[in-house]
Design a protein around this motif. Structure first.
Motif, PDB file in Angstrom:
ATOM      1  N   LYS A 180      36.809  50.306  48.840  1.00  0.00           N
ATOM      2  CA  LYS A 180      38.025  49.572  48.517  1.00  0.00           C
ATOM      3  C   LYS A 180      38.738  50.181  47.316  1.00  0.00           C
ATOM      4  CE  LYS A 180      35.751  46.610  51.221  1.00  0.00           C
ATOM      5  NZ  LYS A 180      34.425  46.907  51.804  1.00  0.00           N
ATOM      6  N   ASN A 181      40.081  50.120  47.360  1.00  0.00           N
ATOM      7  CA  ASN A 181      40.869  50.545  46.208  1.00  0.00           C
ATOM      8  C   ASN A 181      41.099  49.352  45.277  1.00  0.00           C
ATOM      9  OD1 ASN A 181      43.107  49.054  47.234  1.00  0.00           O
ATOM     10  ND2 ASN A 181      43.732  50.807  48.485  1.00  0.00           N
ATOM     11  N   GLU A 182      41.781  49.594  44.167  1.00  0.00           N
ATOM     12  CA  GLU A 182      41.940  48.530  43.165  1.00  0.00           C
ATOM     13  C   GLU A 182      42.736  47.346  43.711  1.00  0.00           C
ATOM     14  OE1 GLU A 182      40.812  47.729  40.086  1.00  0.00           O
ATOM     15  OE2 GLU A 182      39.363  49.319  40.474  1.00  0.00           O
ATOM     16  N   LYS A 183      43.735  47.606  44.542  1.00  0.00           N
ATOM     17  CA  LYS A 183      44.510  46.505  45.114  1.00  0.00           C
ATOM     18  C   LYS A 183      43.626  45.626  46.002  1.00  0.00           C
ATOM     19  CE  LYS A 183      48.486  45.349  48.010  1.00  0.00           C
ATOM     20  NZ  LYS A 183      49.615  45.867  48.837  1.00  0.00           N
ATOM     21  N   GLU A 184      42.820  46.270  46.830  1.00  0.00           N
ATOM     22  CA  GLU A 184      41.941  45.522  47.731  1.00  0.00           C
ATOM     23  C   GLU A 184      40.880  44.755  46.941  1.00  0.00           C
ATOM     24  OE1 GLU A 184      42.457  48.630  51.466  1.00  0.00           O
ATOM     25  OE2 GLU A 184      40.966  49.012  49.901  1.00  0.00           O
ATOM     26  N   ILE A 185      40.336  45.378  45.904  1.00  0.00           N
ATOM     27  CA  ILE A 185      39.363  44.679  45.059  1.00  0.00           C
ATOM     28  C   ILE A 185      40.035  43.497  44.359  1.00  0.00           C
ATOM     29  CG2 ILE A 185      37.944  44.893  42.970  1.00  0.00           C
ATOM     30  CD1 ILE A 185      37.244  47.738  43.912  1.00  0.00           C
ATOM     31  N   GLY A 186      41.307  43.658  43.984  1.00  0.00           N
ATOM     32  CA  GLY A 186      42.043  42.551  43.376  1.00  0.00           C
ATOM     33  C   GLY A 186      42.198  41.370  44.321  1.00  0.00           C
ATOM     34  N   LEU A 187      42.481  41.637  45.587  1.00  0.00           N
ATOM     35  CA  LEU A 187      42.567  40.561  46.579  1.00  0.00           C
ATOM     36  C   LEU A 187      41.206  39.894  46.768  1.00  0.00           C
ATOM     37  CD1 LEU A 187      44.861  42.300  49.220  1.00  0.00           C
ATOM     38  CD2 LEU A 187      45.493  40.424  47.684  1.00  0.00           C
ATOM     39  N   MET A 188      40.145  40.691  46.767  1.00  0.00           N
ATOM     40  CA  MET A 188      38.802  40.137  46.912  1.00  0.00           C
ATOM     41  C   MET A 188      38.403  39.329  45.680  1.00  0.00           C
ATOM     42  SD  MET A 188      36.662  43.068  48.923  1.00  0.00           S
ATOM     43  CE  MET A 188      35.375  41.890  49.306  1.00  0.00           C
ATOM     44  N   ARG A 189      38.880  39.763  44.515  1.00  0.00           N
ATOM     45  CA  ARG A 189      38.629  38.986  43.300  1.00  0.00           C
ATOM     46  C   ARG A 189      39.241  37.591  43.427  1.00  0.00           C
ATOM     47  NH1 ARG A 189      36.653  35.939  39.687  1.00  0.00           N
ATOM     48  NH2 ARG A 189      37.918  35.620  37.837  1.00  0.00           N
ATOM     49  N   GLU A 190      40.466  37.505  43.950  1.00  0.00           N
ATOM     50  CA  GLU A 190      41.100  36.195  44.096  1.00  0.00           C
ATOM     51  C   GLU A 190      40.363  35.348  45.130  1.00  0.00           C
ATOM     52  OE1 GLU A 190      43.701  32.999  43.501  1.00  0.00           O
ATOM     53  OE2 GLU A 190      43.016  34.680  42.274  1.00  0.00           O
ATOM     54  N   ALA A 191      39.962  35.943  46.252  1.00  0.00           N
ATOM     55  CA  ALA A 191      39.181  35.202  47.253  1.00  0.00           C
ATOM     56  C   ALA A 191      37.906  34.652  46.637  1.00  0.00           C
ATOM     57  CB  ALA A 191      38.854  36.110  48.441  1.00  0.00           C
ATOM     58  N   ASN A 192      37.223  35.488  45.878  1.00  0.00           N
ATOM     59  CA  ASN A 192      35.954  35.083  45.287  1.00  0.00           C
ATOM     60  C   ASN A 192      36.134  34.106  44.130  1.00  0.00           C
ATOM     61  OD1 ASN A 192      33.446  36.538  46.457  1.00  0.00           O
ATOM     62  ND2 ASN A 192      35.051  38.096  46.458  1.00  0.00           N
ATOM     63  N   ARG A 193      37.252  34.229  43.406  1.00  0.00           N
ATOM     64  CA  ARG A 193      37.540  33.251  42.350  1.00  0.00           C
ATOM     65  C   ARG A 193      37.687  31.853  42.941  1.00  0.00           C
ATOM     66  NH1 ARG A 193      41.650  30.527  39.801  1.00  0.00           N
ATOM     67  NH2 ARG A 193      43.071  31.090  41.483  1.00  0.00           N
TER      68      ARG A 193
ATOM     69  N   VAL B  34      19.453  39.176  54.788  1.00  0.00           N
ATOM     70  CA  VAL B  34      19.701  40.155  53.730  1.00  0.00           C
ATOM     71  C   VAL B  34      21.161  40.071  53.290  1.00  0.00           C
ATOM     72  CG1 VAL B  34      17.898  41.708  54.576  1.00  0.00           C
ATOM     73  CG2 VAL B  34      20.256  41.987  55.402  1.00  0.00           C
ATOM     74  N   GLY B  35      21.467  40.744  52.181  1.00  0.00           N
ATOM     75  CA  GLY B  35      22.845  40.861  51.749  1.00  0.00           C
ATOM     76  C   GLY B  35      23.606  41.874  52.603  1.00  0.00           C
ATOM     77  N   HIS B  36      24.887  42.087  52.250  1.00  0.00           N
ATOM     78  CA  HIS B  36      25.742  42.868  53.142  1.00  0.00           C
ATOM     79  C   HIS B  36      26.974  43.361  52.401  1.00  0.00           C
ATOM     80  CE1 HIS B  36      28.333  39.236  53.329  1.00  0.00           C
ATOM     81  NE2 HIS B  36      27.180  38.594  53.260  1.00  0.00           N
ATOM     82  N   GLY B  37      27.571  44.407  52.956  1.00  0.00           N
ATOM     83  CA  GLY B  37      28.895  44.780  52.519  1.00  0.00           C
ATOM     84  C   GLY B  37      29.896  43.719  52.919  1.00  0.00           C
ATOM     85  N   ILE B  38      31.034  43.704  52.242  1.00  0.00           N
ATOM     86  CA  ILE B  38      32.045  42.679  52.518  1.00  0.00           C
ATOM     87  C   ILE B  38      33.412  43.255  52.179  1.00  0.00           C
ATOM     88  CG2 ILE B  38      31.701  41.664  50.209  1.00  0.00           C
ATOM     89  CD1 ILE B  38      32.328  38.915  51.484  1.00  0.00           C
ATOM     90  N   GLY B  39      34.435  42.777  52.873  1.00  0.00           N
ATOM     91  CA  GLY B  39      35.786  43.274  52.624  1.00  0.00           C
ATOM     92  C   GLY B  39      36.770  42.557  53.520  1.00  0.00           C
ATOM     93  N   SER B  40      37.397  43.295  54.451  1.00  0.00           N
ATOM     94  CA  SER B  40      38.288  42.660  55.418  1.00  0.00           C
ATOM     95  C   SER B  40      37.500  42.026  56.558  1.00  0.00           C
ATOM     96  CB  SER B  40      39.294  43.678  55.975  1.00  0.00           C
ATOM     97  OG  SER B  40      38.617  44.767  56.569  1.00  0.00           O
ATOM     98  N   HIS B  41      36.182  42.202  56.547  1.00  0.00           N
ATOM     99  CA  HIS B  41      35.256  41.487  57.420  1.00  0.00           C
ATOM    100  C   HIS B  41      34.192  40.824  56.552  1.00  0.00           C
ATOM    101  CE1 HIS B  41      37.022  44.572  60.068  1.00  0.00           C
ATOM    102  NE2 HIS B  41      36.844  43.698  61.040  1.00  0.00           N
ATOM    103  N   LEU B  42      33.681  39.708  57.029  1.00  0.00           N
ATOM    104  CA  LEU B  42      32.660  38.990  56.264  1.00  0.00           C
ATOM    105  C   LEU B  42      31.393  39.818  56.111  1.00  0.00           C
ATOM    106  CD1 LEU B  42      31.615  36.443  54.856  1.00  0.00           C
ATOM    107  CD2 LEU B  42      31.034  35.516  57.118  1.00  0.00           C
ATOM    108  N   HIS B  43      30.974  40.443  57.209  1.00  0.00           N
ATOM    109  CA  HIS B  43      29.766  41.280  57.179  1.00  0.00           C
ATOM    110  C   HIS B  43      30.143  42.713  57.527  1.00  0.00           C
ATOM    111  CE1 HIS B  43      27.775  37.255  57.886  1.00  0.00           C
ATOM    112  NE2 HIS B  43      27.155  37.718  56.826  1.00  0.00           N
ATOM    113  N   GLU B  44      29.994  43.593  56.573  1.00  0.00           N
ATOM    114  CA  GLU B  44      30.242  45.014  56.766  1.00  0.00           C
ATOM    115  C   GLU B  44      28.963  45.774  56.399  1.00  0.00           C
ATOM    116  OE1 GLU B  44      35.035  44.951  55.615  1.00  0.00           O
ATOM    117  OE2 GLU B  44      33.637  46.112  54.382  1.00  0.00           O
TER     118      GLU B  44
END
Length: 256
Positions: A10-23, A172-182
């Motif tokens: 993920k780039n900084e913009k995508e991480i920023g969107l994920m930060r808001e989702a997680n907040r 187990v844990g997982h990657g996450i991004g535009s999908h819940l489980h990556e």
């Protein structure tokens, strides 16, 4: 979005969107924790989740996911994960209750989990919760570029088993991004005979140790979702979504 071994970076913009989702997830979990007390039906927590998702304009990530019927995983005592909220299940003094919650914000997912004490709990239950929470923190410390994925796994496993507790292996844990489980999967133990992958900046990982007082063996109940310890001993669950950056791990699933 770049890829490395099938893993989306993920780039900084995508991480920023994920930060808001997680907040938003963290704020909801804060409120759930504030409402944990004896005499409360676990369905109350589901109602809070749905109401707050509507207020924040986000979609519950779990609702309907592979047929899961709720917005919240609510797991009590020996229930490890994927427990159903219920009007009939009333919390009592000494219970522990795990909340696992996710949302989708502008196409990106947030995911986090916590275990809470109901009133005064046993020394064993308190220790279980403390060790599980701290094992997550210790695992996160290893989430730096240049480390191996299994450095996270080894840190969690060593800490938990050092106290005589069990590590759930089925989930187990997982990657996450535009999908819940990556990709990648993130075990909380080091699989035998397998080589982990190098960690790179831009990876976002949902790290989530599930720890038991007794055996790590699991059973799934007749509802086809609720996972419980086979020996019916207590289990705890903590999870953060973490971005790997050149400056070290950045926990996204924190409140303001």
């Amino acid at each position: 979005m770049k890829k490395f071994r099938g893993i989306f970076l993920k780039n900084e913009k995508e991480i920023g969107l994920m930060r808001e989702a997680n907040r938003i997830v963290s704020l909801i979990l804060d409120e759930l924790g504030e409402n944990v007390k004896p005499g409360v039906p676990t369905m109350l927590f589901e109602e809070i989740c749905r109401a707050r998702c509507e207020e924040h304009g986000v979609r519950p990530a779990f609702l309907g996911y592979q047929g899961f019927p709720f917005a919240l995983c609510c797991s009590v005592n020996e229930e490890i994960v994927h427990g159903f909220p219920s009007r009939e299940r009333i919390l009592v003094e000494g219970d522990i209750v795990s909340f696992d919650m996710g949302v989708v914000y502008e196409g990106f997912f947030g995911d986090s989990a916590r275990t809470c004490a109901v009133g005064t709990v046993s020394a064993e239950a308190r220790k279980l919760m403390d060790i599980t929470r701290e094992s997550l923190n210790i695992g996160i410390e290893q989430a730096v570029p240049g480390n191996n994925l299994y450095d996270i796994s080894a840190a969690i496993q060593s800490y938990v088993e050092g106290f005589g507790f069990g590590i759930v292996r089925r989930f187990v844990g997982h990657g996450i991004g535009s999908h819940l489980h990556e990709k990648p999967e993130i075990p909380n133990f080091v699989p035998k005979g397998m080589a982990g992958i190098p960690l790179k900046a831009g990876m976002v990982l949902a790290i989530e140790p599930m720890v038991t007082v007794g055996s790590h063996e699991v059973e799934v109940l007749e509802d086809k979702w609720t996972a419980v310890t086979k020996d019916r001993k207590l289990s705890a669950h903590f999870e953060h979504t973490v971005a790997i950056t050149s400056d070290g791990p950045r926990i996204l699933s924190l409140s303001d």
